[in-house]
Design an enzyme around this catalytic site. Sequence first.
Site, mmCIF file in Angstrom:
data_model
loop_
_atom_site.group_PDB
_atom_site.id
_atom_site.type_symbol
_atom_site.label_atom_id
_atom_site.label_comp_id
_atom_site.label_asym_id
_atom_site.label_seq_id
_atom_site.Cartn_x
_atom_site.Cartn_y
_atom_site.Cartn_z
ATOM 1 N N ILE A 1 32.518 -42.702 -17.295
ATOM 2 C CA ILE A 1 31.076 -42.973 -17.268
ATOM 3 C C ILE A 1 30.753 -44.144 -18.194
ATOM 4 C CG2 ILE A 1 30.549 -40.567 -16.732
ATOM 5 C CD1 ILE A 1 29.482 -40.346 -19.676
ATOM 6 N N GLY A 2 29.605 -44.772 -17.951
ATOM 7 C CA GLY A 2 29.232 -45.979 -18.685
ATOM 8 C C GLY A 2 29.290 -45.821 -20.192
ATOM 9 N N THR B 1 48.008 -57.828 -20.555
ATOM 10 C CA THR B 1 48.571 -56.865 -21.500
ATOM 11 C C THR B 1 48.227 -55.425 -21.103
ATOM 12 O OG1 THR B 1 46.571 -56.972 -22.878
ATOM 13 C CG2 THR B 1 48.332 -58.520 -23.405
ATOM 14 N N ARG C 1 57.746 -57.494 -13.951
ATOM 15 C CA ARG C 1 59.199 -57.346 -14.064
ATOM 16 C C ARG C 1 59.972 -58.508 -13.462
ATOM 17 N NH1 ARG C 1 58.855 -51.266 -11.913
ATOM 18 N NH2 ARG C 1 56.943 -52.214 -11.078
ATOM 19 N N LYS D 1 42.010 -50.833 -16.972
ATOM 20 C CA LYS D 1 41.613 -49.966 -15.840
ATOM 21 C C LYS D 1 40.676 -48.845 -16.277
ATOM 22 C CE LYS D 1 45.602 -50.828 -12.836
ATOM 23 N NZ LYS D 1 46.505 -51.577 -13.735
ATOM 24 N N PHE D 2 39.538 -49.242 -16.842
ATOM 25 C CA PHE D 2 38.520 -48.264 -17.225
ATOM 26 C C PHE D 2 38.103 -47.460 -15.989
ATOM 27 C CE2 PHE D 2 37.993 -51.669 -20.373
ATOM 28 C CZ PHE D 2 38.019 -50.936 -21.545
ATOM 29 N N ALA D 3 37.777 -46.179 -16.201
ATOM 30 C CA ALA D 3 37.449 -45.334 -15.039
ATOM 31 C C ALA D 3 36.531 -44.172 -15.410
ATOM 32 C CB ALA D 3 38.734 -44.807 -14.403
ATOM 33 N N THR E 1 30.994 -43.787 -22.072
ATOM 34 C CA THR E 1 32.363 -43.640 -22.571
ATOM 35 C C THR E 1 33.129 -44.958 -22.505
ATOM 36 O OG1 THR E 1 32.385 -41.325 -21.923
ATOM 37 C CG2 THR E 1 34.531 -42.361 -22.258
HETATM 38 O O1 6AU Z 1 55.188 -56.970 -11.392
HETATM 39 P P1 6AU Z 1 55.272 -55.531 -11.860
HETATM 40 O O2 6AU Z 1 55.419 -54.556 -10.722
HETATM 41 O O3 6AU Z 1 56.325 -55.319 -12.910
HETATM 42 O O4 6AU Z 1 53.913 -55.215 -12.631
HETATM 43 C C1 6AU Z 1 52.654 -55.249 -12.003
HETATM 44 C C2 6AU Z 1 51.550 -55.100 -13.017
HETATM 45 C C3 6AU Z 1 51.549 -53.795 -13.778
HETATM 46 C C4 6AU Z 1 50.479 -52.943 -13.116
HETATM 47 O O5 6AU Z 1 49.818 -52.112 -14.051
HETATM 48 C C5 6AU Z 1 49.520 -53.977 -12.536
HETATM 49 O O6 6AU Z 1 50.284 -55.173 -12.338
HETATM 50 N N1 6AU Z 1 48.881 -53.602 -11.251
HETATM 51 C C6 6AU Z 1 47.466 -53.615 -11.096
HETATM 52 C C7 6AU Z 1 46.548 -54.279 -11.998
HETATM 53 C C8 6AU Z 1 46.852 -55.553 -12.583
HETATM 54 O O7 6AU Z 1 45.414 -53.869 -12.148
HETATM 55 C C9 6AU Z 1 46.894 -53.061 -9.948
HETATM 56 C C10 6AU Z 1 47.709 -52.687 -8.867
HETATM 57 O O8 6AU Z 1 47.241 -52.285 -7.809
HETATM 58 N N2 6AU Z 1 49.069 -52.803 -9.004
HETATM 59 C C11 6AU Z 1 49.653 -53.268 -10.145
HETATM 60 O O9 6AU Z 1 50.884 -53.366 -10.173
HETATM 61 O O10 6AU Z 1 51.184 -54.073 -15.140
#
Ligand code: 6AU
Length: 273
Positions: free
Chosen positions: A98-99, A62, A241, A94-96, A101
């Site tokens: 400081i600890g 999600t 997608r 995708k947290f990024a 926060t």
């Molecule tokens: O198959 P897609 O291209 O419609 O969706 C790919 C999903 C998206 C991105 O936010 C995620 O995967 N994603 C991530 C993740 C999961 O961390 C890292 C990345 O390098 N590339 C990527 O597409 O929800």
Amino acid sequence: PSAHLQTYAQRAEKHANPAAKALLETIERKSSNLCVSVDVTKKADFLRIIDIVGPYVCLVKTHVDIIEDFDSSLIDRLKELSAKHDFLIFEDRKFADIGNTVALQYSSGVHKIASWSHITNAHPVPGPGIVTGLASVGTPLGRGLLLLAEMSTKGNLATGTYTADAVRMARAHRDFVIGFIAMHRMDGIGAQAGEAVEDEDFLILTPGVGLDVKGDSMGQQYRTPREVVLESGCDVIIVGRGIYGKGSDAEVREQAERYRREGWVAYEGRVSP
Ligand code: 6AU
């Protein structure tokens, strides 16, 4: 043998982290290494797609922050679907930061991610403090963390020593860091001479998976389940997608079945060639 040549069931027995163990057991039980990424902005679409793909997936990914009509009832419905269809939940936050926060972002706010998401992910860029911060919230709840060691997009900076440093960071927190978002296996990467890493088994969850197109207009790059699971040794394919973007409910179901089958055949070819 290297972990990825063992079955998911064999690997489940060796994992102490509850989220990693449950994910491997679910994969085995459902014969599915497919994670569907449900990147839609309306609650009704989100729940409808999950109810359709649920039988074919081990994990639902999600992005709750893109849902316009989000409220806590959405989480109740999501948990019901998780029980109904037997899948785990992965909030791709995708947290990024400081600890301190990230601990607040993980536990609190509108979304209270830690209370419902079995797995989440973080960029290693802030250093080990991000893992300590997230672990302070997630470990008591039995959650698991994935570090983004690599990305799927053109021109991304997560390569070389950055990737190796991410693996080292994970190795120092093996109770909470269960694996990586990465494009191939990370076995032994960044290990010091003499460091015993043969037994480690980080899960590799891999986005950028598609059977019909090679990419999008914003740098995304797709590989097939065969390339990802059989050739690169990854454990879970993440498809967005390619599945939910297909239109009618029947087509969405058909694509989920198709990616589940392709991912599983690639795995079988890997463990029993
Ligand atoms: O198959 P897609 O291209 O419609 O969706 C790919 C999903 C998206 C991105 O936010 C995620 O995967 N994603 C991530 C993740 C999961 O961390 C890292 C990345 O390098 N590339 C990527 O597409 O929800």
